[in-house]
Motif scaffolding. Structure first.
Motif, PDB file in Angstrom:
ATOM      1  N   MET A   1      36.677 -62.647 -52.533  1.00 43.94           N
ATOM      2  CA  MET A   1      36.246 -61.634 -51.571  1.00 43.94           C
ATOM      3  C   MET A   1      35.630 -62.316 -50.357  1.00 43.94           C
ATOM      4  O   MET A   1      34.851 -63.259 -50.488  1.00 43.94           O
ATOM      5  CB  MET A   1      35.210 -60.694 -52.208  1.00 43.94           C
ATOM      6  CG  MET A   1      34.782 -59.549 -51.306  1.00 43.94           C
ATOM      7  SD  MET A   1      33.562 -58.455 -52.095  1.00 43.94           S
ATOM      8  CE  MET A   1      32.112 -59.497 -52.105  1.00 43.94           C
ATOM      9  N   GLN A   2      35.991 -61.860 -49.170  1.00 41.57           N
ATOM     10  CA  GLN A   2      35.463 -62.436 -47.936  1.00 41.57           C
ATOM     11  C   GLN A   2      33.966 -62.169 -47.832  1.00 41.57           C
ATOM     12  O   GLN A   2      33.487 -61.089 -48.147  1.00 41.57           O
ATOM     13  CB  GLN A   2      36.182 -61.838 -46.727  1.00 41.57           C
ATOM     14  CG  GLN A   2      35.745 -62.435 -45.400  1.00 41.57           C
ATOM     15  CD  GLN A   2      36.511 -61.846 -44.230  1.00 41.57           C
ATOM     16  OE1 GLN A   2      37.423 -61.041 -44.416  1.00 41.57           O
ATOM     17  NE2 GLN A   2      36.133 -62.236 -43.031  1.00 41.57           N
ATOM     18  N   GLN A   3      33.239 -63.194 -47.393  1.00 38.36           N
ATOM     19  CA  GLN A   3      31.793 -63.044 -47.289  1.00 38.36           C
ATOM     20  C   GLN A   3      31.443 -62.047 -46.204  1.00 38.36           C
ATOM     21  O   GLN A   3      31.929 -62.129 -45.089  1.00 38.36           O
ATOM     22  CB  GLN A   3      31.155 -64.397 -46.969  1.00 38.36           C
ATOM     23  CG  GLN A   3      29.641 -64.358 -46.943  1.00 38.36           C
ATOM     24  CD  GLN A   3      29.039 -65.734 -46.788  1.00 38.36           C
ATOM     25  OE1 GLN A   3      29.358 -66.645 -47.528  1.00 38.36           O
ATOM     26  NE2 GLN A   3      28.170 -65.899 -45.799  1.00 38.36           N
ATOM     27  N   PRO A   4      30.570 -61.070 -46.533  1.00 41.18           N
ATOM     28  CA  PRO A   4      30.160 -60.063 -45.538  1.00 41.18           C
ATOM     29  C   PRO A   4      29.422 -60.692 -44.365  1.00 41.18           C
ATOM     30  O   PRO A   4      28.873 -61.793 -44.480  1.00 41.18           O
ATOM     31  CB  PRO A   4      29.244 -59.132 -46.339  1.00 41.18           C
ATOM     32  CG  PRO A   4      29.564 -59.399 -47.774  1.00 41.18           C
ATOM     33  CD  PRO A   4      29.963 -60.842 -47.844  1.00 41.18           C
ATOM     34  N   LYS A   5      29.396 -59.975 -43.254  1.00 45.14           N
ATOM     35  CA  LYS A   5      28.685 -60.456 -42.078  1.00 45.14           C
ATOM     36  C   LYS A   5      27.177 -60.355 -42.274  1.00 45.14           C
ATOM     37  O   LYS A   5      26.414 -61.172 -41.756  1.00 45.14           O
ATOM     38  CB  LYS A   5      29.113 -59.653 -40.853  1.00 45.14           C
ATOM     39  CG  LYS A   5      28.625 -60.211 -39.533  1.00 45.14           C
ATOM     40  CD  LYS A   5      29.256 -59.473 -38.363  1.00 45.14           C
ATOM     41  CE  LYS A   5      28.825 -60.079 -37.026  1.00 45.14           C
ATOM     42  NZ  LYS A   5      29.466 -59.386 -35.881  1.00 45.14           N
ATOM     43  N   ARG A   6      26.758 -59.344 -43.015  1.00 37.85           N
ATOM     44  CA  ARG A   6      25.331 -59.131 -43.260  1.00 37.85           C
ATOM     45  C   ARG A   6      25.156 -58.346 -44.558  1.00 37.85           C
ATOM     46  O   ARG A   6      26.107 -57.736 -45.063  1.00 37.85           O
ATOM     47  CB  ARG A   6      24.678 -58.382 -42.092  1.00 37.85           C
ATOM     48  CG  ARG A   6      25.139 -56.960 -41.926  1.00 37.85           C
ATOM     49  CD  ARG A   6      24.618 -56.304 -40.666  1.00 37.85           C
ATOM     50  NE  ARG A   6      25.178 -56.927 -39.466  1.00 37.85           N
ATOM     51  CZ  ARG A   6      26.390 -56.635 -38.991  1.00 37.85           C
ATOM     52  NH1 ARG A   6      27.177 -55.771 -39.625  1.00 37.85           N
ATOM     53  NH2 ARG A   6      26.826 -57.209 -37.897  1.00 37.85           N
ATOM     54  N   TYR A   7      23.929 -58.344 -45.077  1.00 39.58           N
ATOM     55  CA  TYR A   7      23.599 -57.639 -46.317  1.00 39.58           C
ATOM     56  C   TYR A   7      22.391 -56.734 -46.079  1.00 39.58           C
ATOM     57  O   TYR A   7      21.439 -57.124 -45.397  1.00 39.58           O
ATOM     58  CB  TYR A   7      23.234 -58.610 -47.434  1.00 39.58           C
ATOM     59  CG  TYR A   7      24.354 -59.503 -47.907  1.00 39.58           C
ATOM     60  CD1 TYR A   7      25.011 -59.251 -49.109  1.00 39.58           C
ATOM     61  CD2 TYR A   7      24.738 -60.617 -47.168  1.00 39.58           C
ATOM     62  CE1 TYR A   7      26.026 -60.084 -49.559  1.00 39.58           C
ATOM     63  CE2 TYR A   7      25.747 -61.460 -47.608  1.00 39.58           C
ATOM     64  CZ  TYR A   7      26.394 -61.182 -48.803  1.00 39.58           C
ATOM     65  OH  TYR A   7      27.389 -62.015 -49.243  1.00 39.58           O
ATOM     66  N   LEU A   8      22.440 -55.548 -46.665  1.00 44.26           N
ATOM     67  CA  LEU A   8      21.271 -54.678 -46.722  1.00 44.26           C
ATOM     68  C   LEU A   8      21.006 -54.401 -48.192  1.00 44.26           C
ATOM     69  O   LEU A   8      21.844 -53.807 -48.887  1.00 44.26           O
ATOM     70  CB  LEU A   8      21.506 -53.369 -45.977  1.00 44.26           C
ATOM     71  CG  LEU A   8      20.297 -52.421 -45.988  1.00 44.26           C
ATOM     72  CD1 LEU A   8      19.128 -53.036 -45.219  1.00 44.26           C
ATOM     73  CD2 LEU A   8      20.636 -51.074 -45.390  1.00 44.26           C
ATOM     74  N   ILE A   9      19.870 -54.861 -48.681  1.00 41.67           N
ATOM     75  CA  ILE A   9      19.511 -54.721 -50.088  1.00 41.67           C
ATOM     76  C   ILE A   9      18.373 -53.716 -50.209  1.00 41.67           C
ATOM     77  O   ILE A   9      17.354 -53.833 -49.524  1.00 41.67           O
ATOM     78  CB  ILE A   9      19.068 -56.068 -50.685  1.00 41.67           C
ATOM     79  CG1 ILE A   9      20.089 -57.170 -50.351  1.00 41.67           C
ATOM     80  CG2 ILE A   9      18.863 -55.932 -52.186  1.00 41.67           C
ATOM     81  CD1 ILE A   9      21.489 -56.900 -50.822  1.00 41.67           C
ATOM     82  N   THR A  10      18.555 -52.737 -51.073  1.00 42.70           N
ATOM     83  CA  THR A  10      17.499 -51.748 -51.300  1.00 42.70           C
ATOM     84  C   THR A  10      17.054 -51.784 -52.757  1.00 42.70           C
ATOM     85  O   THR A  10      17.846 -52.075 -53.648  1.00 42.70           O
ATOM     86  CB  THR A  10      17.968 -50.312 -50.968  1.00 42.70           C
ATOM     87  OG1 THR A  10      18.825 -49.828 -52.020  1.00 42.70           O
ATOM     88  CG2 THR A  10      18.724 -50.271 -49.651  1.00 42.70           C
ATOM     89  N   ALA A  11      15.787 -51.500 -52.975  1.00 41.90           N
ATOM     90  CA  ALA A  11      15.250 -51.299 -54.320  1.00 41.90           C
ATOM     91  C   ALA A  11      14.656 -49.896 -54.352  1.00 41.90           C
ATOM     92  O   ALA A  11      14.035 -49.457 -53.381  1.00 41.90           O
ATOM     93  CB  ALA A  11      14.182 -52.342 -54.643  1.00 41.90           C
ATOM     94  N   ALA A  12      14.865 -49.189 -55.448  1.00 36.93           N
ATOM     95  CA  ALA A  12      14.461 -47.790 -55.567  1.00 36.93           C
ATOM     96  C   ALA A  12      13.025 -47.573 -55.090  1.00 36.93           C
ATOM     97  O   ALA A  12      12.127 -48.340 -55.439  1.00 36.93           O
ATOM     98  CB  ALA A  12      14.596 -47.329 -57.012  1.00 36.93           C
ATOM     99  N   LEU A  13      12.828 -46.517 -54.290  1.00 38.91           N
ATOM    100  CA  LEU A  13      11.488 -46.219 -53.784  1.00 38.91           C
ATOM    101  C   LEU A  13      10.616 -45.661 -54.913  1.00 38.91           C
ATOM    102  O   LEU A  13      10.895 -44.588 -55.435  1.00 38.91           O
ATOM    103  CB  LEU A  13      11.562 -45.183 -52.655  1.00 38.91           C
ATOM    104  CG  LEU A  13      12.488 -45.463 -51.471  1.00 38.91           C
ATOM    105  CD1 LEU A  13      12.312 -44.390 -50.401  1.00 38.91           C
ATOM    106  CD2 LEU A  13      12.248 -46.840 -50.884  1.00 38.91           C
ATOM    107  N   PRO A  14       9.555 -46.363 -55.301  1.00 38.16           N
ATOM    108  CA  PRO A  14       8.698 -45.855 -56.378  1.00 38.16           C
ATOM    109  C   PRO A  14       7.789 -44.733 -55.884  1.00 38.16           C
ATOM    110  O   PRO A  14       7.298 -44.769 -54.758  1.00 38.16           O
ATOM    111  CB  PRO A  14       7.878 -47.083 -56.775  1.00 38.16           C
ATOM    112  CG  PRO A  14       7.814 -47.911 -55.540  1.00 38.16           C
ATOM    113  CD  PRO A  14       9.115 -47.696 -54.830  1.00 38.16           C
ATOM    114  N   TYR A  15       7.582 -43.748 -56.742  1.00 36.88           N
ATOM    115  CA  TYR A  15       6.645 -42.668 -56.418  1.00 36.88           C
ATOM    116  C   TYR A  15       5.243 -43.236 -56.205  1.00 36.88           C
ATOM    117  O   TYR A  15       4.769 -44.058 -56.995  1.00 36.88           O
ATOM    118  CB  TYR A  15       6.576 -41.649 -57.559  1.00 36.88           C
ATOM    119  CG  TYR A  15       7.540 -40.498 -57.440  1.00 36.88           C
ATOM    120  CD1 TYR A  15       7.648 -39.759 -56.260  1.00 36.88           C
ATOM    121  CD2 TYR A  15       8.337 -40.124 -58.534  1.00 36.88           C
ATOM    122  CE1 TYR A  15       8.515 -38.691 -56.161  1.00 36.88           C
ATOM    123  CE2 TYR A  15       9.217 -39.047 -58.444  1.00 36.88           C
ATOM    124  CZ  TYR A  15       9.294 -38.336 -57.252  1.00 36.88           C
ATOM    125  OH  TYR A  15      10.161 -37.288 -57.152  1.00 36.88           O
TER     126      TYR A  15
END
Length: 482
Positions: free
Chosen positions: A1-15
């Motif tokens: 797979m071609q390497q993406p130009k950028r990454y956006l990583i999210t982690a679940a928003l805790p209450y």
């Protein structure tokens, strides 16, 4: 797979309604942090966003328990949880808040765009209403007798004694928790996201395009939801705590966005705030197809991040998540962790007892991170035990990895004046060549595992290499010449 130009990583928003435990840490935040650290070590363009989910009924309910206000609750727990993450080495690029003005603006604009484009529908239905308090009641604000176990303090969404899901209609002798009076039924209008219109899109996108690269448990849960027939889902509620609907929406007075709708938009508003803080443009991270969006969550959030939010993103013109590596649950000493039953190990307690207490050490953050990675619930529920924690620390982290690193550094200083000596191929033994080849193979395999979100396998590979390194040192006995 071609390497993406950028990454956006999210982690679940805790209450932001209380402290978080190590099950939360193992489920979403630690694996996300490991992945982000790997990407950044590769010099890739990556942004790691998270923050407090500060709306929904959980917040005012906690406020009632503590005898204070909803605002006071989120102002109390947001900094506490953020500091706990920091103390355990979780390095977000931004830890935002859904109470921030930029989030309210972003969430309202999102709703407005979908509503104006005809992607939302309205329905009128009967809901429970407290005549004395003059307010509609969320399920959690209704109590009664459980029809399953006869417990008299069951809530309108779940009985905390028997654990069964119930509805307010099923409760025997229901009363409002606000006034203690029996509620009545009253007509109210709400906006809905018609998920049933998007079954074909979801079936193709998840069950065909991502059938092989997403975790089987994630695809399986999505398939169950889709095969069961998706239904319209309300995006508004009659509450006074949350993101208020735009003032120009007819019939929207007194209504807020349902927390499941506004919370994932928090990823977007957090990215906007990060961009403002760093002089960047946020749009490529949510609109450019060369961005790879990854959501790290627990399995209880799969439907929101794999079915509902992707429909919202597609309708809004945003990119879709490339992967959602959801983890299973982490149990504690043979039982499921439970905040209501107080069977848990809060991050705060671990930090206070092992890191900040007299005699504590910051390195204990790494010890917990190591053990949680070793037992990560990637494919099935796993178990935290204090015995396992001790064994992982002393028999692996110290005896294998720590021993190999320490011996290597000590010998390098004694034999080579602290510098790695030049490599002379003609002086290498067969064992040396095998070790160098193993190092290259290990690096490649570890990177492959990390790219595929197999963090346990990556850790096992590293420990296996360290074990071989110790064996080679034992065989060569270089300390004889030190």
């Amino acid at each position: 797979m071609q390497q993406p130009k950028r990454y956006l990583i999210t982690a679940a928003l805790p209450y932001a309604n209380g402290l978080k435990h190590i099950g939360h840490l193992a489920g979403a935040y630690l694996p996300a942090d490991i992945y982000v650290r790997y990407l950044k070590s590769q010099q890739r363009d990556v942004v790691f966003v998270c923050g407090s989910d500060e709306h929904g009924t959980a917040i005012p309910i906690q406020a009632t328990k503590e005898g204070t206000t909803a605002q006071a609750i989120i102002d109390k727990y947001h900094p506490l949880v953020e500091q706990n993450f920091r103390d355990l080495g979780i390095q977000f690029d931004i830890y935002h808040r859904t109470s921030a003005p930029i989030h309210h603006e972003t969430a309202r604009d999102f709703f407005t765009q979908l509503n104006n484009a005809g992607h939302l529908t309205t329905q009128t239905s009967e809901q429970f209403f407290d005549e004395k308090a003059q307010t509609f009641l969320a399920d959690r604000y209704i109590k009664g007798t459980c029809p399953n176990c006869q417990f008299t303090g069951a809530y309108g969404d779940q009985c905390e004694k028997c654990g069964k899901s119930v509805s307010p209609e099923e409760l025997i002798n229901p009363v409002s928790t606000l006034s203690g009076e029996p509620p009545v039924k009253k007509m109210t209008q709400h906006w809905y996201l018609p998920l049933d219109r998007h079954e074909d899109f979801l079936r193709k996108w998840i069950l065909e395009e991502h059938a092989n690269d997403w975790r089987a448990s994630v695809v399986g849960q999505c398939k169950s939801w889709i095969d069961g027939g998706l239904q319209p889902r309300a995006v508004t509620r009659d509450l006074d705590w949350g993101v208020a609907l735009p003032e120009n929406v007819e019939g929207g007075k007194g209504k807020v966005l349902y927390v499941w709708f506004d919370a994932p938009i928090g990823y977007i508003s957090a990215t906007k705030q990060w961009a403002i803080d760093n002089g960047k443009d946020w749009k490529p991270y949510w609109e450019d197809k060369e961005t790879r969006l990854i959501h790290f969550i627990g399995k209880d959030n799969i439907v929101f991040h794999c079915i509902i939010f992707p429909v919202m993103l597609q309708l809004h013109g945003n990119i879709l998540p490339d992967n959602v590596p959801a983890n299973e649950f982490l149990n504690l000493e043979g039982d499921k962790m439970s905040t209501s039953r107080n069977w848990k190990l809060d991050m705060e307690d671990y930090i206070n007892d092992f890191i900040k207490a007299p005699g504590g050490n910051e390195i204990m953050a790494d010890v917990m991170r190591y053990y949680l990675t070793q037992i990560a619930p990637e494919t099935k529920d796993s178990e935290f035990t204090w015995k396992g924690f001790q064994v992982a620390n002393y028999s692996e982290l110290v005896a294998i990895l720590g021993n190999f690193v320490n011996r290597s550094l000590v010998l390098m200083h004694k034999l080579c004046k602290g510098k790695v000596p030049p490599l002379h191929p003609d002086q290498l033994t067969d064992a040396d060549r095998e070790m160098l080849a193993a190092f290259d193979a290990t690096r490649k395999t570890v990177e492959e595992h990390l790219e595929q979100f197999k963090f346990r396998d990556a850790l096992f590979q590293i420990i296996a290499f360290d074990r071989s390194g110790n064996q080679l040192l034992q065989k060569k006995e270089p300390w004889i010449f030190a």
